[in-house]
Design a protein around this motif. Structure first.
Motif, mmCIF file in Angstrom:
data_model
loop_
_atom_site.group_PDB
_atom_site.id
_atom_site.type_symbol
_atom_site.label_atom_id
_atom_site.label_comp_id
_atom_site.label_asym_id
_atom_site.label_seq_id
_atom_site.Cartn_x
_atom_site.Cartn_y
_atom_site.Cartn_z
ATOM 1 N N ASN A 3 0.808 -1.204 0.000
ATOM 2 C CA ASN A 3 0.000 0.000 0.000
ATOM 3 C C ASN A 3 0.846 1.261 0.000
ATOM 4 O O ASN A 3 0.339 2.327 -0.250
ATOM 5 N N ALA A 4 2.111 1.167 0.338
ATOM 6 C CA ALA A 4 2.964 2.352 0.397
ATOM 7 C C ALA A 4 3.324 2.760 -1.023
ATOM 8 O O ALA A 4 3.747 1.944 -1.828
ATOM 9 N N THR A 5 3.123 4.022 -1.339
ATOM 10 C CA THR A 5 3.366 4.475 -2.696
ATOM 11 C C THR A 5 4.501 5.481 -2.781
ATOM 12 O O THR A 5 4.911 5.836 -3.863
ATOM 13 N N THR A 6 4.994 5.949 -1.670
ATOM 14 C CA THR A 6 6.065 6.931 -1.696
ATOM 15 C C THR A 6 7.155 6.547 -0.708
ATOM 16 O O THR A 6 6.911 5.848 0.264
ATOM 17 N N VAL A 7 8.352 7.006 -0.997
ATOM 18 C CA VAL A 7 9.455 6.869 -0.059
ATOM 19 C C VAL A 7 9.457 8.140 0.773
ATOM 20 O O VAL A 7 9.406 9.242 0.235
ATOM 21 N N HIS A 8 9.484 8.006 2.056
ATOM 22 C CA HIS A 8 9.398 9.139 2.966
ATOM 23 C C HIS A 8 10.782 9.679 3.282
ATOM 24 O O HIS A 8 11.760 8.951 3.286
ATOM 25 N N GLU A 9 10.836 10.946 3.580
ATOM 26 C CA GLU A 9 12.104 11.585 3.935
ATOM 27 C C GLU A 9 12.466 11.223 5.372
ATOM 28 O O GLU A 9 11.710 11.514 6.289
ATOM 29 N N PRO A 10 13.612 10.584 5.587
ATOM 30 C CA PRO A 10 14.033 10.237 6.947
ATOM 31 C C PRO A 10 14.346 11.482 7.769
ATOM 32 O O PRO A 10 14.629 12.530 7.188
ATOM 33 N N PRO A 11 14.315 11.370 9.063
ATOM 34 C CA PRO A 11 14.028 10.144 9.808
ATOM 35 C C PRO A 11 12.521 9.950 9.992
ATOM 36 O O PRO A 11 11.757 10.898 10.036
ATOM 37 N N TYR A 12 12.146 8.692 10.083
ATOM 38 C CA TYR A 12 10.788 8.293 10.442
ATOM 39 C C TYR A 12 10.898 6.900 11.054
ATOM 40 O O TYR A 12 11.991 6.370 11.208
ATOM 41 N N TYR A 13 9.778 6.320 11.425
ATOM 42 C CA TYR A 13 9.788 5.043 12.134
ATOM 43 C C TYR A 13 9.013 3.991 11.357
ATOM 44 O O TYR A 13 8.009 4.288 10.714
ATOM 45 N N ALA A 14 9.492 2.763 11.444
ATOM 46 C CA ALA A 14 8.828 1.613 10.841
ATOM 47 C C ALA A 14 8.458 0.638 11.953
ATOM 48 O O ALA A 14 9.288 0.312 12.798
ATOM 49 N N VAL A 15 7.226 0.199 11.942
ATOM 50 C CA VAL A 15 6.762 -0.840 12.857
ATOM 51 C C VAL A 15 6.614 -2.104 12.020
ATOM 52 O O VAL A 15 5.801 -2.160 11.101
ATOM 53 N N ILE A 16 7.440 -3.102 12.323
ATOM 54 C CA ILE A 16 7.462 -4.344 11.566
ATOM 55 C C ILE A 16 6.707 -5.411 12.373
ATOM 56 O O ILE A 16 7.129 -5.783 13.465
ATOM 57 N N PHE A 17 5.596 -5.859 11.821
ATOM 58 C CA PHE A 17 4.747 -6.845 12.471
ATOM 59 C C PHE A 17 4.761 -8.115 11.632
ATOM 60 O O PHE A 17 4.331 -8.103 10.483
ATOM 61 N N LYS A 56 -0.186 -18.738 5.717
ATOM 62 C CA LYS A 56 -0.267 -18.563 7.167
ATOM 63 C C LYS A 56 0.759 -17.577 7.715
ATOM 64 O O LYS A 56 0.791 -17.312 8.911
ATOM 65 N N LEU A 57 1.625 -17.010 6.852
ATOM 66 C CA LEU A 57 2.643 -16.066 7.301
ATOM 67 C C LEU A 57 2.341 -14.670 6.761
ATOM 68 O O LEU A 57 1.919 -14.521 5.620
ATOM 69 N N GLY A 58 2.575 -13.665 7.583
ATOM 70 C CA GLY A 58 2.340 -12.297 7.147
ATOM 71 C C GLY A 58 3.407 -11.347 7.654
ATOM 72 O O GLY A 58 3.995 -11.564 8.717
ATOM 73 N N ILE A 59 3.671 -10.307 6.858
ATOM 74 C CA ILE A 59 4.564 -9.226 7.263
ATOM 75 C C ILE A 59 3.866 -7.923 6.931
ATOM 76 O O ILE A 59 3.465 -7.702 5.779
ATOM 77 N N MET A 60 3.698 -7.085 7.939
ATOM 78 C CA MET A 60 3.109 -5.776 7.740
ATOM 79 C C MET A 60 4.074 -4.750 8.319
ATOM 80 O O MET A 60 4.500 -4.880 9.465
ATOM 81 N N VAL A 61 4.421 -3.757 7.511
ATOM 82 C CA VAL A 61 5.293 -2.685 7.963
ATOM 83 C C VAL A 61 4.512 -1.388 7.840
ATOM 84 O O VAL A 61 4.096 -1.018 6.742
ATOM 85 N N SER A 62 4.280 -0.739 8.974
ATOM 86 C CA SER A 62 3.626 0.574 8.938
ATOM 87 C C SER A 62 4.673 1.634 9.239
ATOM 88 O O SER A 62 5.641 1.387 9.950
#
Length: 110
Positions: A3-17, A56-62
């Motif tokens: 769903n991510a369509t742009t690369v964001h300007e750092p710094p920012y945070y990623a939550v890896i689930f 049965k496996l998923g990776i979501m990065v917000s």
């Protein structure tokens, strides 16, 4: 699915689930996941999401603009309900990591 369509300007945070679905019924999981993405998308500080589900496996990065925004999402009432339902009904296990993104780049072939 991404769903991510742009690369964001750092710094920012990623939550890896990362998640492992249980062996039981996944009834209602897809609908709940869609509702959580829609709800998170309206939260202050939300930047985007990448999501991959393979059986049965998923990776979501917000992606978020601050730790405070992540904390507010963590404390959101509907999100708390979804997390508890995941623990009780859908997940065999999961892990969550919060990372600060200090640099990024991308490539896209035309």
């Amino acid at each position: 699915m991404s769903n991510a369509t742009t690369v964001h300007e750092p710094p920012y945070y990623a939550v890896i689930f990362t998640s492992k679905m249980g062996t039981g019924e996944d009834e209602g999981y897809g609908t709940m996941a869609e509702q959580m993405v829609a709800l998170a998308s309206n939260q202050k500080g939300f930047l985007g999401i990448d999501n991959v589900q393979d059986g049965k496996l998923g990776i979501m990065v917000s992606y978020w603009d601050s730790i405070e925004a992540i904390q507010q999402w963590r404390e959101h009432t509907a999100h708390k309900v979804a997390k508890q339902k995941g623990k009780n009904e859908w997940y065999k296990g999961y892990s969550l990591k919060i990372c600060k993104v200090e640099k990024n780049y991308s490539f896209e072939k035309e």
